[in-house]
Scaffold this motif. Structure first.
Motif, short mmCIF file in Angstrom:
data_model
loop_
_atom_site.label_atom_id
_atom_site.label_comp_id
_atom_site.label_asym_id
_atom_site.label_seq_id
_atom_site.Cartn_x
_atom_site.Cartn_y
_atom_site.Cartn_z
N LEU A 249 0.83 -1.21 0.00
CA LEU A 249 0.00 0.00 0.00
C LEU A 249 0.86 1.25 0.00
CD1 LEU A 249 -2.82 -1.05 2.52
CD2 LEU A 249 -2.97 -0.89 0.03
N LEU A 250 1.93 1.25 0.79
CA LEU A 250 2.82 2.41 0.81
C LEU A 250 3.47 2.62 -0.55
CD1 LEU A 250 4.50 1.97 4.31
CD2 LEU A 250 2.84 3.72 3.65
N TYR A 251 3.87 1.55 -1.19
CA TYR A 251 4.49 1.67 -2.51
C TYR A 251 3.49 2.21 -3.53
CZ TYR A 251 6.69 0.39 -6.91
OH TYR A 251 7.21 0.42 -8.17
N GLU A 252 2.27 1.72 -3.49
CA GLU A 252 1.26 2.20 -4.44
C GLU A 252 0.97 3.68 -4.22
OE1 GLU A 252 -2.09 -0.32 -4.06
OE2 GLU A 252 -1.21 -1.96 -5.26
N GLN B 43 1.50 9.31 -6.15
CA GLN B 43 1.95 10.68 -5.98
C GLN B 43 2.96 11.08 -7.04
OE1 GLN B 43 3.42 10.90 -1.99
NE2 GLN B 43 1.37 11.01 -1.06
N LYS B 44 3.84 10.18 -7.39
CA LYS B 44 4.82 10.46 -8.43
C LYS B 44 4.15 10.63 -9.78
CE LYS B 44 9.12 8.70 -10.39
NZ LYS B 44 10.11 7.58 -10.38
N PRO C 246 2.60 15.03 -15.07
CA PRO C 246 2.00 15.85 -16.13
C PRO C 246 2.44 17.30 -16.06
CG PRO C 246 0.37 14.39 -15.18
CD PRO C 246 1.58 14.27 -14.33
N THR C 247 2.54 17.91 -14.89
CA THR C 247 2.95 19.32 -14.77
C THR C 247 4.34 19.52 -15.32
OG1 THR C 247 1.61 19.48 -12.77
CG2 THR C 247 3.29 21.20 -13.12
N GLU C 248 5.24 18.61 -14.94
CA GLU C 248 6.59 18.71 -15.44
C GLU C 248 6.63 18.54 -16.95
OE1 GLU C 248 8.76 15.82 -13.32
OE2 GLU C 248 8.68 16.88 -11.40
N ASN C 249 5.81 17.62 -17.46
CA ASN C 249 5.77 17.41 -18.91
C ASN C 249 5.21 18.64 -19.60
OD1 ASN C 249 6.80 14.85 -18.61
ND2 ASN C 249 4.77 13.86 -18.56
N GLY C 250 4.23 19.30 -18.98
CA GLY C 250 3.65 20.51 -19.58
C GLY C 250 4.67 21.63 -19.67
#
Length: 305
Positions: A259-262, A267-268, A273-277
């Motif tokens: 669950l922590l990994y998911e 979050q990642k 998308p913001t960085e890609n934009g």
């Protein structure tokens, strides 16, 4: 008239009366004048070795007779002697004559509790042939290798059995190097001992974890006591659940890690998308600026023409 007779009678009876008060009789069973029984045990050896078991209940004179018929050489005489627990008995060597195609060797031994053991008759030719007589008190029939497992608050029953009934049975609780006698009469709420001939049973009730340990049953014979040991493990009801609880704990930890990994992956992904934009906008701006530069160069060239 009767006074002298009375005085004489008192003088006779007084020593007898004094002796009756201050002397004690010995136990008839411990008298050294009791006759010793002679028991005969024979064995015939056709090969190189043979083992015979002899069970003794009381001190006896044991006459052991060995016959060897398996000597292929058939020498007129060979050497014979005796061993006790692997060591040669002093002055036991003698010459054994061949009689009726066989060799015979006899000897009488006084068997007590201290002289029990392994007696061997040895026929010595170019090779050696022997018969081993394992002389011992009767052994227990049902020796247990695995411990008996019981739960706190329950009862556990332990049994011992011999081939021949002993004089009496005794139960002990092993406490390190010492043994504590179990008396069911003084503590009937905790212990119960039953005897049926060559079988005895000890029942321990209202078990606690302190009752875990080794219990010893002893069959008392005139020659020696024969003992057997039973190990008892007293556990709580939670004890069998410990492996299951450990597995459940491992599963819970594994699920939490998943669950922590998911959550970390989601979050990642939301930040991507913001960085890609931003990258796309910068790329678009650079492309547009490059196109403007090309247009201006084209216009300049046309004017010069």
């Amino acid at each position: 008239m009767f006074l002298p007779w009375i005085l004489s009678l008192q003088l006779i009876l007084f020593p007898l009366f004094w002796r009756g008060i201050y002397t004690t009789e010995t136990n008839p069973q411990l008298e050294l004048t009791d006759p010793i029984t002679t028991v005969f045990k024979s064995a015939v050896l056709k090969g190189d070795s043979l083992v015979e078991k002899v069970e003794i209940l009381k001190p006896i004179d044991l006459e052991l007779a060995c016959t060897w018929t398996g000597n292929p050489n058939k020498l007129p005489n060979i050497t014979g002697y005796w061993r006790k627990d692997g060591s040669e008995i002093t002055n036991s060597r003698l010459t054994v004559q061949l009689e009726n195609e066989q060799y015979n060797l006899k000897r009488v031994f006084r068997i007590t509790g201290d002289t029990l053991g392994n007696y061997s008759c040895i026929f010595s030719d170019t090779d050696e042939a022997k018969i081993d007589f394992n002389v011992a008190a009767p052994e227990m029939d049902d020796k247990k290798d695995k411990p008996i497992v019981a739960y706190v608050g329950d009862s556990v029953a332990m049994a011992c059995k011999t081939k021949l009934p002993p004089n009496t049975w005794l139960w002990y609780r092993a406490n390190g190097t010492e043994q504590e006698l179990i008396n069911a009469t003084t503590d009937p709420l905790r212990y119960k001992i039953s005897v049926d001939g060559n079988t005895t049973k000890l029942t321990v009730m209202n078990l606690t974890e302190e009752d875990s340990g080794v219990y010893v049953c002893s069959a008392i014979y005139n020659i020696k006591a024969s003992v057997s040991r039973v190990e008892v493990r007293v556990i709580t009801f939670m004890e069998p659940l410990k492996p299951f609880i450990a597995i459940v704990a491992e599963v819970i930890i594994l699920v939490l890690l998943i669950l922590l990994y998911e959550r970390w992956s989601s979050q990642k992904s939301s930040n991507s998308p913001t960085e890609n934009g931003v990258h796309a906008e910068q790329t678009h701006k650079l492309t547009r600026e490059g196109n403007n530069g090309m247009d201006e160069n084209t216009t300049t060239r046309q004017r010069k023409t």
